[in-house]
Design a protein around this motif. Structure first.
Motif, PDB file in Angstrom:
ATOM      1  N   THR A 191      52.968  58.784  65.275  1.00  0.00           N
ATOM      2  CA  THR A 191      52.692  60.063  64.615  1.00  0.00           C
ATOM      3  C   THR A 191      53.466  60.229  63.306  1.00  0.00           C
ATOM      4  OG1 THR A 191      54.399  61.185  65.926  1.00  0.00           O
ATOM      5  CG2 THR A 191      52.129  61.243  66.777  1.00  0.00           C
ATOM      6  N   ASP A 192      54.599  59.569  63.182  1.00  0.00           N
ATOM      7  CA  ASP A 192      55.451  59.767  62.010  1.00  0.00           C
ATOM      8  C   ASP A 192      55.385  58.619  60.994  1.00  0.00           C
ATOM      9  OD1 ASP A 192      56.198  62.052  63.301  1.00  0.00           O
ATOM     10  OD2 ASP A 192      58.205  61.370  63.830  1.00  0.00           O
ATOM     11  N   THR A 193      54.469  57.678  61.193  1.00  0.00           N
ATOM     12  CA  THR A 193      54.349  56.534  60.287  1.00  0.00           C
ATOM     13  C   THR A 193      52.902  56.380  59.838  1.00  0.00           C
ATOM     14  OG1 THR A 193      53.996  54.992  62.121  1.00  0.00           O
ATOM     15  CG2 THR A 193      56.273  55.311  61.380  1.00  0.00           C
ATOM     16  N   SER A 194      52.704  55.643  58.763  1.00  0.00           N
ATOM     17  CA  SER A 194      51.364  55.459  58.206  1.00  0.00           C
ATOM     18  C   SER A 194      50.603  54.308  58.842  1.00  0.00           C
ATOM     19  CB  SER A 194      51.454  55.208  56.696  1.00  0.00           C
ATOM     20  OG  SER A 194      52.012  56.311  56.047  1.00  0.00           O
ATOM     21  N   PHE A 195      51.322  53.309  59.340  1.00  0.00           N
ATOM     22  CA  PHE A 195      50.688  52.148  59.962  1.00  0.00           C
ATOM     23  C   PHE A 195      51.714  51.412  60.801  1.00  0.00           C
ATOM     24  CE2 PHE A 195      52.507  50.551  56.091  1.00  0.00           C
ATOM     25  CZ  PHE A 195      52.943  49.270  56.397  1.00  0.00           C
ATOM     26  N   SER A 196      51.226  50.471  61.602  1.00  0.00           N
ATOM     27  CA  SER A 196      52.096  49.631  62.432  1.00  0.00           C
ATOM     28  C   SER A 196      52.112  48.211  61.885  1.00  0.00           C
ATOM     29  CB  SER A 196      51.584  49.566  63.878  1.00  0.00           C
ATOM     30  OG  SER A 196      51.657  50.822  64.499  1.00  0.00           O
ATOM     31  N   LEU A 197      53.283  47.626  61.834  1.00  0.00           N
ATOM     32  CA  LEU A 197      53.413  46.199  61.590  1.00  0.00           C
ATOM     33  C   LEU A 197      53.704  45.578  62.948  1.00  0.00           C
ATOM     34  CD1 LEU A 197      53.616  43.649  59.919  1.00  0.00           C
ATOM     35  CD2 LEU A 197      56.014  44.243  59.456  1.00  0.00           C
ATOM     36  N   VAL A 198      52.723  44.894  63.472  1.00  0.00           N
ATOM     37  CA  VAL A 198      52.835  44.293  64.798  1.00  0.00           C
ATOM     38  C   VAL A 198      53.387  42.881  64.639  1.00  0.00           C
ATOM     39  CG1 VAL A 198      51.571  43.544  66.851  1.00  0.00           C
ATOM     40  CG2 VAL A 198      50.875  45.640  65.652  1.00  0.00           C
ATOM     41  N   ALA A 199      54.501  42.608  65.270  1.00  0.00           N
ATOM     42  CA  ALA A 199      55.057  41.259  65.333  1.00  0.00           C
ATOM     43  C   ALA A 199      54.730  40.730  66.724  1.00  0.00           C
ATOM     44  CB  ALA A 199      56.557  41.277  65.085  1.00  0.00           C
ATOM     45  N   GLU A 200      53.693  39.908  66.791  1.00  0.00           N
ATOM     46  CA  GLU A 200      53.238  39.385  68.074  1.00  0.00           C
ATOM     47  C   GLU A 200      54.270  38.429  68.668  1.00  0.00           C
ATOM     48  OE1 GLU A 200      51.597  39.525  70.616  1.00  0.00           O
ATOM     49  OE2 GLU A 200      49.885  40.744  70.144  1.00  0.00           O
ATOM     50  N   THR A 201      54.121  38.157  69.933  1.00  0.00           N
ATOM     51  CA  THR A 201      55.036  37.286  70.660  1.00  0.00           C
ATOM     52  C   THR A 201      55.002  35.859  70.121  1.00  0.00           C
ATOM     53  OG1 THR A 201      54.681  38.633  72.619  1.00  0.00           O
ATOM     54  CG2 THR A 201      55.632  36.449  72.961  1.00  0.00           C
ATOM     55  N   LYS A 202      53.806  35.388  69.773  1.00  0.00           N
ATOM     56  CA  LYS A 202      53.648  34.020  69.281  1.00  0.00           C
ATOM     57  C   LYS A 202      52.972  34.037  67.918  1.00  0.00           C
ATOM     58  CE  LYS A 202      53.358  31.900  73.812  1.00  0.00           C
ATOM     59  NZ  LYS A 202      52.638  30.965  74.659  1.00  0.00           N
ATOM     60  N   THR A 203      53.434  33.149  67.047  1.00  0.00           N
ATOM     61  CA  THR A 203      52.812  33.003  65.731  1.00  0.00           C
ATOM     62  C   THR A 203      52.294  31.588  65.544  1.00  0.00           C
ATOM     63  OG1 THR A 203      54.925  32.460  64.700  1.00  0.00           O
ATOM     64  CG2 THR A 203      54.267  34.784  64.704  1.00  0.00           C
ATOM     65  N   SER A 204      52.192  30.846  66.649  1.00  0.00           N
ATOM     66  CA  SER A 204      51.731  29.464  66.591  1.00  0.00           C
ATOM     67  C   SER A 204      50.221  29.416  66.408  1.00  0.00           C
ATOM     68  CB  SER A 204      52.138  28.734  67.871  1.00  0.00           C
ATOM     69  OG  SER A 204      51.549  29.359  68.984  1.00  0.00           O
ATOM     70  N   VAL A 205      49.678  28.223  66.406  1.00  0.00           N
ATOM     71  CA  VAL A 205      48.262  28.019  66.119  1.00  0.00           C
ATOM     72  C   VAL A 205      47.346  28.590  67.202  1.00  0.00           C
ATOM     73  CG1 VAL A 205      46.507  26.256  65.703  1.00  0.00           C
ATOM     74  CG2 VAL A 205      48.764  26.025  64.682  1.00  0.00           C
ATOM     75  N   ASN A 206      47.760  28.577  68.455  1.00  0.00           N
ATOM     76  CA  ASN A 206      46.899  29.080  69.531  1.00  0.00           C
ATOM     77  C   ASN A 206      46.878  30.602  69.521  1.00  0.00           C
ATOM     78  OD1 ASN A 206      46.465  26.452  70.430  1.00  0.00           O
ATOM     79  ND2 ASN A 206      48.300  26.503  71.681  1.00  0.00           N
ATOM     80  N   THR A 207      45.666  31.170  69.488  1.00  0.00           N
ATOM     81  CA  THR A 207      45.532  32.621  69.451  1.00  0.00           C
ATOM     82  C   THR A 207      46.095  33.221  70.724  1.00  0.00           C
ATOM     83  OG1 THR A 207      43.581  32.443  68.079  1.00  0.00           O
ATOM     84  CG2 THR A 207      43.921  34.537  69.192  1.00  0.00           C
ATOM     85  N   PHE A 208      46.976  34.181  70.542  1.00  0.00           N
ATOM     86  CA  PHE A 208      47.595  34.864  71.671  1.00  0.00           C
ATOM     87  C   PHE A 208      47.780  36.326  71.279  1.00  0.00           C
ATOM     88  CE2 PHE A 208      51.342  36.654  73.696  1.00  0.00           C
ATOM     89  CZ  PHE A 208      51.099  36.383  75.024  1.00  0.00           C
ATOM     90  N   LEU A 209      47.302  37.210  72.121  1.00  0.00           N
ATOM     91  CA  LEU A 209      47.491  38.640  71.897  1.00  0.00           C
ATOM     92  C   LEU A 209      48.200  39.248  73.091  1.00  0.00           C
ATOM     93  CD1 LEU A 209      44.058  39.820  70.460  1.00  0.00           C
ATOM     94  CD2 LEU A 209      46.168  39.433  69.252  1.00  0.00           C
ATOM     95  N   SER A 210      49.143  40.124  72.790  1.00  0.00           N
ATOM     96  CA  SER A 210      49.818  40.869  73.840  1.00  0.00           C
ATOM     97  C   SER A 210      49.458  42.340  73.697  1.00  0.00           C
ATOM     98  CB  SER A 210      51.337  40.679  73.724  1.00  0.00           C
ATOM     99  OG  SER A 210      51.819  41.370  72.588  1.00  0.00           O
TER     100      SER A 210
END
Length: 139
Positions: free
Chosen positions: A8-27
């Protein structure tokens, strides 16, 4: 425990995902801003945004250069995101608003409705969890 003020108090979210490797992974980290109608940028695996698009979600290419999503090298991808953040900060300093346009608002509502679509959730659960197990036992 989650702090709702993050949304509510910010304009957007910067999501730092658990993995940044080549295999797609979403948490859950990527889905939290969707659930709270909040714009987002994801530093995650390459093609994270593409995966979200394939699931029917919309992102913010009308405001952001989302080519970072296809960059394989994690360091270069992060540098591209940091450049986006600099641009957003400059825009915010000038106009005091970002992500408040009507297109963004439509995308946020679309994503929210899709996220909470129970029929879709059940379908995806079957396709991505149940069916692979059934296929395994059929071999």
């Amino acid at each position: 425990r989650m702090n709702l003020n993050w949304y509510t108090d910010t304009s957007f979210s910067l999501v730092a995902e658990t993995k940044t490797s080549v295999n797609t992974f979403l948490s859950e980290k990527t889905f939290k801003p969707i659930a709270f109608k909040h714009p987002f940028i994801v530093w995650g695996s390459p093609n994270t945004l593409t995966y979200l698009h394939n699931c029917g979600f919309e992102t913010f290419s009308h405001i952001l250069d989302e080519t970072y999503d296809t960059e394989i090298n994690a360091d270069r991808r992060l540098k591209m995101i940091l450049s986006l953040l600099d641009s957003l900060y400059t825009e915010f300093k000038t106009n005091k608003s970002i992500f408040e346009d009507s297109i963004t608002q439509e995308k946020l509502i679309h994503n929210y409705n899709l996220f909470y679509n129970q029929q879709l959730v059940e379908h995806m659960f079957f396709d991505e969890a149940v069916q692979p197990i059934l296929n395994f036992f059929d071999q």
